[in-house]
Design a protein around this motif. Structure first.
Motif, short mmCIF file in Angstrom:
data_model
loop_
_atom_site.label_atom_id
_atom_site.label_comp_id
_atom_site.label_asym_id
_atom_site.label_seq_id
_atom_site.Cartn_x
_atom_site.Cartn_y
_atom_site.Cartn_z
N ALA A 490 0.62 -1.17 0.14
CA ALA A 490 0.02 0.01 0.02
C ALA A 490 0.87 1.16 -0.16
CB ALA A 490 -0.98 0.12 1.27
N HIS A 491 0.44 2.34 -0.49
CA HIS A 491 1.44 3.61 -0.59
C HIS A 491 0.25 4.83 -0.28
CE1 HIS A 491 3.97 2.34 -4.40
NE2 HIS A 491 3.95 1.53 -3.30
N ILE A 492 0.63 5.38 0.66
CA ILE A 492 0.11 6.41 1.14
C ILE A 492 1.11 7.87 1.07
CG2 ILE A 492 -1.32 5.32 2.92
CD1 ILE A 492 0.41 6.39 5.06
N LYS A 493 0.43 9.09 0.81
CA LYS A 493 1.14 10.06 0.55
C LYS A 493 1.31 10.95 1.90
CE LYS A 493 0.83 10.47 -4.38
NZ LYS A 493 0.49 11.54 -5.59
N ARG A 501 9.85 12.89 9.97
CA ARG A 501 9.43 12.52 11.07
C ARG A 501 8.90 11.11 11.04
NH1 ARG A 501 7.09 16.81 14.29
NH2 ARG A 501 6.45 15.09 15.66
N VAL A 502 8.43 10.66 10.03
CA VAL A 502 8.17 9.20 9.74
C VAL A 502 9.36 8.25 9.93
CG1 VAL A 502 7.15 7.49 8.33
CG2 VAL A 502 6.12 9.75 8.35
N VAL A 537 4.90 7.06 1.01
CA VAL A 537 5.48 6.00 2.02
C VAL A 537 5.09 4.63 1.64
CG1 VAL A 537 5.37 5.19 4.34
CG2 VAL A 537 5.38 7.66 3.95
N LYS A 538 5.69 3.59 1.26
CA LYS A 538 5.30 2.34 0.90
C LYS A 538 5.40 1.40 2.28
CE LYS A 538 7.83 2.49 -3.45
NZ LYS A 538 8.61 2.11 -4.29
N GLN A 547 -2.60 -2.07 8.04
CA GLN A 547 -3.56 -1.27 8.59
C GLN A 547 -2.93 -0.56 9.86
OE1 GLN A 547 -6.91 -0.48 8.09
NE2 GLN A 547 -6.12 -1.07 6.36
N LEU A 548 -2.41 -1.20 10.76
CA LEU A 548 -1.56 -0.62 11.90
C LEU A 548 -0.51 0.39 11.56
CD1 LEU A 548 -1.50 -0.66 14.85
CD2 LEU A 548 0.10 -2.43 14.85
N ALA A 549 0.15 0.05 10.49
CA ALA A 549 1.01 0.97 10.13
C ALA A 549 0.50 2.29 9.55
CB ALA A 549 2.04 0.15 8.82
N GLN A 550 -0.45 2.00 8.77
CA GLN A 550 -1.34 3.39 8.29
C GLN A 550 -1.61 4.01 9.27
OE1 GLN A 550 -4.25 2.09 5.21
NE2 GLN A 550 -2.97 0.51 4.57
N ARG A 551 -2.24 3.40 10.38
CA ARG A 551 -2.89 4.18 11.38
C ARG A 551 -1.71 5.10 12.09
NH1 ARG A 551 -6.05 4.15 8.98
NH2 ARG A 551 -6.12 6.23 9.49
N LYS A 552 -0.75 4.24 12.38
CA LYS A 552 0.67 5.06 13.05
C LYS A 552 1.17 6.07 12.48
CE LYS A 552 0.55 2.47 17.04
NZ LYS A 552 0.12 2.99 18.05
N ILE A 553 1.22 5.84 11.03
CA ILE A 553 1.89 7.11 10.41
C ILE A 553 0.84 8.07 10.25
CG2 ILE A 553 2.32 7.72 7.74
CD1 ILE A 553 3.31 4.80 7.43
N GLN A 554 -0.62 7.81 10.31
CA GLN A 554 -1.46 9.24 10.46
C GLN A 554 -1.44 9.61 11.63
OE1 GLN A 554 -3.27 10.29 7.94
NE2 GLN A 554 -2.96 8.72 6.47
#
Length: 580
Positions: A490-493, A501-502, A537-538, A547-554
């Motif tokens: 999954a990719h998020i911008k 910071r990430v 971010v890949k 899911q957990l990685a997406q939530r932590k990055i958000q």
């Protein structure tokens, strides 16, 4: 684990003393106290209450000058490879706990348990019983960051005694039958399955199943120790009616066999000549694993039981009808054996999914799994209906507050595009409606020919639901092997100024993210920000890891945004919100 053993009890202690203590601390109990010299037993109505009693009373409450020792009552024959650790410091890192547990043997599973206590609770499964025994001996009472750990066995519910009950613990021998409502020294009662058995029966046989003034159905429930709901008012005028059976796995199977026998007798009496197949309703979430890769699981059940099994098409599914119909043809005996095998596979899938959900839901802040509608029910014993799930935006969000919309690019095998879109686009439309998200397949131009990008736009709850269904669909359609986890990228911008910071100083944050989530998280360093000054971010891994990685990055991005907000000048009061 609802039965408690109370140790270090004074010889002066009485049943009334324990009644007073439990009443004082507002701890309900479902049976009388069995008080013996030096110890006592009592039943609690549920596991949550039992854990509250242990946390509140053990080592903290005194009776006649002695501190009570309260723990789960587990006979020797029920001591398994599983244990429970309570009173874990809430800020302890998972890798630290894993290191402690690994000292005593191979840990096969470690799952966090939801509790109302400030400290954490985990259930752990070791590879061997001697490892569990050693872990309990070493860890119970040991100090960890000023918290004394409490460790006890998780009983093996299937361990039945052979012959008469053996002597009880610490010299207590059973005399006569156990008292009603008190802990028995025999096998614990079998646990009701969280997954009920759902059947479809021809409407013309419903009367025979109920019987005169309900006599027949009462006899069936009594003989099979089950609760049977006949949904007569559902689908008025339909040729078939659903029946839900709540019981143990064995109780459900016995009730199913009995209902088939009743229908067969009624067919003979009424000269009904058509075949009456067994029809079982199964939530679509589990059907892929029931079928297995290239249909192997289903073929094996057919061969082992001498039946013919078919499954209703995906096109029959709707948002409010997430069940598939499993039709089994054969003799009553053969159909009954097939039902046992089918439901065994379904229950295994459910338990596996719920273990993973419970582990990860504790790490995704504010997530309300019951609101997501991804499993048959949030409450054990309820039928697998999703009609209780509110449509998106109508209340009861799964994530607290009103989160902003997010965009995620999920990469799937190019060959799976047809399965995600469905016939005439029906599947992707239903998925979009169900999740409350915009879901589009990006054009193939300029991409890896083996992959296609799915663009998902929606708030966190919608992302969770949409991505979960896509992962599940790929598993159902056998794009991954039966023992192979579905792992996607999954990719998020993120804003280019927040990428650092990430990553964190020296890569510390991104390494911690990977350790916590089990996902691979990469922020490519040579990126050129896009027109919105964002970089990619890949994230790669199985569903819960992603899911957990997406939530932590958000969370990191939200923190950055808060820090960037202008602070009010000294002495200036922020405007008060208007009253509506």
């Amino acid at each position: 684990m609802n039965k408690l053993y109370i140790g270090n009890v004074s010889a002066e202690a009485s049943e009334e003393d324990f009644e007073t203590i439990f009443e004082t601390w507002n701890i309900p109990h479902s049976g009388p106290f069995l008080v013996k010299t030096g110890y006592a037993f009592v039943d609690c109505p549920d596991e949550k209450t039992a854990m509250k009693a242990i946390d509140v009373l053990s080592g903290k409450v005194e009776l006649h000058g002695k501190l009570l020792d309260v723990e789960h009552s587990v006979p020797k024959r029920q001591r398994s490879c599983k244990l429970q650790i309570r009173n874990i410091p809430p800020d302890m890192r998972w890798e630290v706990l894993d290191g402690v547990l690994a000292q005593y043997g191979a840990v096969e599973c470690c799952e966090q348990v939801n509790t109302d206590t400030e400290t954490a609770v985990v259930n752990v499964r070791y590879a061997a019983k001697d490892q569990v025994r050693q872990a309990i001996e070493k860890l119970n009472g040991s100090m960890m960051e000023n918290c004394a750990l409490k460790v006890s066995y998780i009983p093996d519910e299937t361990a039945a005694p052979e012959g008469p009950p053996a002597a009880g613990r610490r010299g207590f021998n059973a005399r006569g039958p156990p008292r009603s409502g008190s802990p028995s020294l025999g096998a614990r009662p079998k646990v009701q399955s969280d997954i009920p058995l759902r059947m479809l029966v021809p409407t013309q046989f419903v009367g025979a199943i109920i019987g005169k003034e309900g006599a027949t159905i009462r006899n069936v429930t009594k003989q099979t120790h089950s609760k049977i709901d006949i949904h007569r008012k559902e689908n008025a005028g339909a040729a078939e009616k659903p029946i839900t059976i709540h019981s143990t796995a064995e109780g459900c199977s016995n009730a199913c066999r009995t209902l088939m026998e009743i229908m067969q007798k009624e067919a003979l009496d009424t000269k009904f000549t058509e075949e009456i197949p067994l029809k079982v309703l199964v939530h679509n979430t589990f059907v892929g694993r029931l079928i297995g890769k290239e249909g192997r699981n289903l073929k094996k059940i057919e061969q082992d039981t001498g039946t013919k099994i078919t499954i209703s098409p995906l096109q029959d599914l709707t948002l409010y009808n997430p069940e598939r119909t499993i039709t089994v043809k054969g003799s009553i005996e053969a159909c009954a054996r097939a039902e046992e095998e089918v439901m065994k596979k379904i229950r295994e899938s459910y338990e596996s999914d719920m273990a993973a959900m419970n582990l990860q839901s504790n790490l995704i802040p504010g997530l309300n799994l019951n609101a997501l509608g991804l499993f048959p029910s949030g409450t054990p014993g309820m039928g697998p209906s999703m009609s209780h799930v509110p449509p998106p935006g109508t209340g009861g969000p799964a994530f607290g507050g009103h989160p902003e919309s997010e965009t995620v690019h999920l990469f799937i095998p190019a060959l799976a595009v047809g399965a995600i879109i469905g016939k005439q686009g029906q599947h992707i439309k239903q998925l979009s409606h169900f999740a409350g998200a915009s879901i589009k397949i990006a054009p193939a131009e300029g991409m890896d020919p083996k992959q296609r990008m799915v663009i998902i736009v929606g708030p966190p709850e919608a992302q969770f639901k949409a991505q979960c269904r896509i992962f599940g669909k790929l598993k159902e359609e056998n794009f991954f092997g039966p023992k192979e986890e579905v792992k996607l990228e999954a990719h998020i911008k993120v804003p280019s100024f927040a990428a650092g910071r990430v990553i964190g100083k020296g890569g510390k944050t991104v390494n911690e993210l990977q350790n916590l989530t089990c996902a691979e998280v990469v922020v490519p360093r040579d990126q050129t920000p896009d027109e919105n000054d964002q970089v990619i971010v890949k994230i790669s891994g199985h569903f819960f890891a992603c899911q957990l990685a997406q939530r932590k990055i958000q969370e990191i991005l939200a923190q950055v945004r808060r820090q960037q907000q202008p602070k009010p000048a000294p002495g200036v009061q922020p405007p008060l919100p208007r009253r509506k």
